[in-house]
Design a protein around this motif. Sequence first.
Motif, PDB file in Angstrom:
ATOM      1  N   CYS A 115       0.815  -1.218   0.000  1.00 24.30           N
ATOM      2  CA  CYS A 115       0.000   0.000   0.000  1.00 24.30           C
ATOM      3  C   CYS A 115       0.851   1.273   0.000  1.00 24.30           C
ATOM      4  CB  CYS A 115      -0.934   0.018   1.210  1.00 24.30           C
ATOM      5  SG  CYS A 115      -2.122  -1.335   1.245  1.00 24.30           S
ATOM      6  N   LEU A 116       2.175   1.121   0.030  1.00 23.44           N
ATOM      7  CA  LEU A 116       3.069   2.269  -0.003  1.00 23.44           C
ATOM      8  C   LEU A 116       3.394   2.633  -1.445  1.00 23.44           C
ATOM      9  CD1 LEU A 116       5.621   1.283   2.799  1.00 23.44           C
ATOM     10  CD2 LEU A 116       3.677   2.860   2.988  1.00 23.44           C
ATOM     11  N   ASP A 117       3.402   3.915  -1.745  1.00 24.65           N
ATOM     12  CA  ASP A 117       3.696   4.340  -3.110  1.00 24.65           C
ATOM     13  C   ASP A 117       5.100   3.921  -3.532  1.00 24.65           C
ATOM     14  OD1 ASP A 117       2.804   5.953  -5.465  1.00 24.65           O
ATOM     15  OD2 ASP A 117       4.602   7.093  -4.959  1.00 24.65           O
ATOM     16  N   GLU A 118       6.050   3.955  -2.599  1.00 22.32           N
ATOM     17  CA  GLU A 118       7.424   3.576  -2.944  1.00 22.32           C
ATOM     18  C   GLU A 118       7.614   2.065  -2.960  1.00 22.32           C
ATOM     19  OE1 GLU A 118       7.854   4.835   1.501  1.00 22.32           O
ATOM     20  OE2 GLU A 118       6.485   5.189  -0.171  1.00 22.32           O
ATOM     21  N   GLY A 119       6.618   1.324  -2.484  1.00 19.36           N
ATOM     22  CA  GLY A 119       6.719  -0.131  -2.503  1.00 19.36           C
ATOM     23  C   GLY A 119       7.769  -0.651  -1.542  1.00 19.36           C
ATOM     24  N   PHE A 120       8.407  -1.736  -1.915  1.00 19.16           N
ATOM     25  CA  PHE A 120       9.375  -2.415  -1.057  1.00 19.16           C
ATOM     26  C   PHE A 120      10.725  -1.728  -1.104  1.00 19.16           C
ATOM     27  CE2 PHE A 120      12.631  -5.864  -0.683  1.00 19.16           C
ATOM     28  CZ  PHE A 120      12.422  -6.157   0.655  1.00 19.16           C
ATOM     29  N   MET A 121      11.344  -1.569   0.075  1.00 19.37           N
ATOM     30  CA  MET A 121      12.667  -0.956   0.193  1.00 19.37           C
ATOM     31  C   MET A 121      13.617  -1.974   0.818  1.00 19.37           C
ATOM     32  SD  MET A 121      11.356   2.702   1.724  1.00 19.37           S
ATOM     33  CE  MET A 121      13.020   3.304   1.986  1.00 19.37           C
TER      34      MET A 121
END
Length: 267
Positions: free
Chosen positions: A126-132
């Motif tokens: 659900c995060l715009d940056e996705g997986f970090m």
Amino acid sequence: MTAITTKPPASRSLDCSDAEWAMRVDLAACYRLVDAHGWIDQIYNHITARVPGEPRHFLINPYGLAYNEVCASNLVKIDLDGNVVDGSSYGINAAGYTIHSAVHAVRHDAVCVLHTHSDASTAVSCLDEGFMPMTQGGFQFYNRLAYHDYEGIALDLSERERLVADLGDKWAMVLYNHGILTLGETVSHAFSRLYYFEQACRVQLDVLATGRPIKMPSPEVCEHTAKQWEPNGRDWEPEADKATRSDTPEWAAYLRMLDRKDPSFRD
């Protein structure tokens, strides 16, 4: 090193090949492990495995059973068109068929496809940056992760083309606003990827919650670590084991754990 053997099947209530039965046992074990880790969404989500020697057939969980009720004999064998081919009286979930049939139809290198709505992975989806990737386990996905936009509950068969196009040759994919998909050369490899991805997502969420600057290795170190996770780069494994092992090193230990806890997955 002497290998530690695992318990043989307690019963064999289904008429199928030895290879298919072994696959059924591994797949049932995977369902029990996902349940044991709490990565379940009631009776929903799916883990599927291609039937050895039958490229158009794969195994899926019976619709309506909890993951801790899945065993080797009640898994349902279906074809790529969604037809039950083993005479099972159980039905299957249409959304599971849509996603998994799409992958099995084109990724012949993938034996197992695992999909969950596990908490941390879904939160990251659900995060715009996705997986970090910022952990040792998470670096295996560095520049090796696919993404697919949410299109609603996966009932539209036309979505399959877009899903596999987004997946490409990757072994893991974030389904935005939905969850995670991991693939494996074996059932154990798909489970291992889920384990490390969920672990890395929990760490990501914890780190972001601190609001503090994030310490990251250089891109060169991230790429180096990702390569170390690949089959030919596992320097921590004995060469003899790498050459002969088909499962992940921890899989036999997981099976022993399940045998102690509840061996009915083998039935």
